[in-house]
Design a protein around this motif. Structure first.
Motif, PDB file in Angstrom:
ATOM      1  N   TYR A   1     -24.463 -37.072 -15.260  1.00 13.75           N
ATOM      2  CA  TYR A   1     -25.592 -37.072 -14.319  1.00 13.75           C
ATOM      3  C   TYR A   1     -25.497 -35.901 -13.341  1.00 13.75           C
ATOM      4  O   TYR A   1     -26.301 -35.783 -12.424  1.00 13.75           O
TER       5      TYR A   1
ATOM      6  N   ASP B   1     -26.161 -32.732 -13.240  1.00 12.60           N
ATOM      7  CA  ASP B   1     -27.303 -31.838 -12.979  1.00 12.60           C
ATOM      8  C   ASP B   1     -28.248 -32.444 -11.949  1.00 12.60           C
ATOM      9  O   ASP B   1     -28.782 -31.733 -11.081  1.00 12.60           O
ATOM     10  N   THR B   2     -28.460 -33.764 -12.033  1.00 20.19           N
ATOM     11  CA  THR B   2     -29.323 -34.441 -11.068  1.00 20.19           C
ATOM     12  C   THR B   2     -28.682 -34.435  -9.686  1.00 20.19           C
ATOM     13  O   THR B   2     -29.352 -34.201  -8.674  1.00 20.19           O
ATOM     14  N   TYR B   3     -27.375 -34.713  -9.632  1.00 19.54           N
ATOM     15  CA  TYR B   3     -26.672 -34.671  -8.347  1.00 19.54           C
ATOM     16  C   TYR B   3     -26.813 -33.284  -7.706  1.00 19.54           C
ATOM     17  O   TYR B   3     -27.068 -33.163  -6.504  1.00 19.54           O
ATOM     18  N   ILE B   4     -26.662 -32.242  -8.516  1.00 14.99           N
ATOM     19  CA  ILE B   4     -26.752 -30.866  -8.000  1.00 14.99           C
ATOM     20  C   ILE B   4     -28.171 -30.591  -7.494  1.00 14.99           C
ATOM     21  O   ILE B   4     -28.371 -30.017  -6.418  1.00 14.99           O
ATOM     22  N   GLU B   5     -29.146 -31.032  -8.283  1.00 15.84           N
ATOM     23  CA  GLU B   5     -30.555 -30.845  -7.910  1.00 15.84           C
ATOM     24  C   GLU B   5     -30.856 -31.531  -6.567  1.00 15.84           C
ATOM     25  O   GLU B   5     -31.574 -30.994  -5.725  1.00 15.84           O
ATOM     26  N   GLU B   6     -30.279 -32.733  -6.404  1.00 13.65           N
ATOM     27  CA  GLU B   6     -30.536 -33.500  -5.175  1.00 13.65           C
ATOM     28  C   GLU B   6     -29.545 -33.164  -4.067  1.00 13.65           C
ATOM     29  O   GLU B   6     -29.677 -33.655  -2.937  1.00 13.65           O
ATOM     30  N   ASP B   7     -28.524 -32.369  -4.417  1.00 16.39           N
ATOM     31  CA  ASP B   7     -27.531 -31.899  -3.440  1.00 16.39           C
ATOM     32  C   ASP B   7     -26.678 -33.040  -2.885  1.00 16.39           C
ATOM     33  O   ASP B   7     -26.107 -32.911  -1.802  1.00 16.39           O
TER      34      ASP B   7
ATOM     35  N   THR C   1     -18.987 -27.209  -6.984  1.00 14.00           N
ATOM     36  CA  THR C   1     -20.262 -27.635  -6.407  1.00 14.00           C
ATOM     37  C   THR C   1     -20.044 -27.935  -4.920  1.00 14.00           C
ATOM     38  O   THR C   1     -18.937 -27.821  -4.407  1.00 14.00           O
TER      39      THR C   1
END
Length: 282
Positions: A148, A150-156, A215
């Motif tokens: 998951y 990529d989603t964590y990165i997108e949502e920071d 990250t």
């Protein structure tokens, strides 16, 4: 000796099959799958077995000495009978030993409780089967968080309702190693093992992911009600409730369990950092 692994096309089942092949060779391992084509890549004999179909398991378990019963993914009220189909077929076919993949959890306190309850009933059915048995209670897998990412990165951020609660994460590879030992060694018979690693908080998880993936994720704690509403909107009533229930369980300390991994395997469980590195490096 022939060992059969149910749900061999699933991620945990396939990981256990691969570990068994390493230890005893492909001639002694049989995979059982609802859709056999999905498990052909494992390079072993694959037999058809749908948990809803007792007759298929009567065929699938012919000539099998030990069976690994991977907990089904259906709704809790359906799972108990599905698992009983396998247990009854094992008894009818002269299987000597059954190993069951259960879960860590509490039967009353969270939205996840119905799943845990169904697992506990199957544990009772396994213990009362008259066969030799071993039960593993799996900790929460590390992999879904990393899948998951990529989603964590997108949502920071990593956002859930676990708060300061600690979770003793494990991985499918670590579980595969443990279940292989439990299948092959009789000194584990009659035991129930918590198969989990070192317990960490969500903030610590974020920090370890940052370390490995370079990250800059922060952990953001939200209320149980808000998280449940969000997950149900995204994933539907049942799965959303299960996911929010898991994180509520972490908040309540349900997943901060003492580990029996070393008893089951003879070695320490990999620390969370090593599991994350291993996942990243494939």
């Amino acid at each position: 000796m022939k060992i059969a692994v149910t749900s061999a096309s699933g991620q945990l089942g396939a990981a256990i099959v691969k570990q068994l092949i390493k230890e005893i060779g492909s001639n002694y391992v049989v995979g059982i799958a609802r859709t056999p084509e999905n498990a052909k890549h494992l390079g072993i004999e694959i037999r058809k077995g749908d948990y809803n179909n007792r007759e298929q398991f009567d065929e699938a378990l012919k000539g099998i000495d030990t069976v690994l019963l991977v907990s089904g993914m259906d709704a809790p009220e359906k799972r108990i009978q599905q698992h009983r189909n396998v247990i009854e077929a094992a008894k009818a076919n002269g299987v000597k030993k059954i190993v069951y993949t259960s879960i860590v959890g509490d039967e009353t306190k969270t939205a996840f409780h119905s799943v845990v309850k169904s697992n506990r009933q199957t544990e009772a059915d396994v213990r009362e089967s008259g066969l030799q048995w071993v039960i593993g209670r799996n900790g929460i897998y590390m992999e879904p968080d990393l899948e998951y990412l990529d989603t964590y990165i997108e949502e920071d951020e990593i956002r859930n309702c676990a708060g300061e609660g600690k979770c003793a994460y494990t991985s499918r590879e670590e579980l595969a190693f443990a279940y292989t030992q439990m299948l092959l060694k009789d000194n584990h018979n009659g035991q129930i093992y918590n198969l989990a690693g070192e317990a960490i908080t969500q903030a610590e998880l974020a920090s370890l992911i940052n370390q490995v993936y370079n990250t800059d994720l922060k952990y953001h704690s939200v209320s149980v009600d808000a998280y449940e509403e969000e997950r149900k909107a995204a994933l539907g009533e049942f799965i959303g409730g299960v996911i929010s229930g898991i994180y509520e369980g972490i908040k309540l300390g349900i997943n901060d369990v003492s580990s029996d991994f070393e008893k089951a395997t003879g070695r320490a469980h990999l620390p969370p950092l090593k599991m994350i590195e291993k996942f990243k490096n494939g």
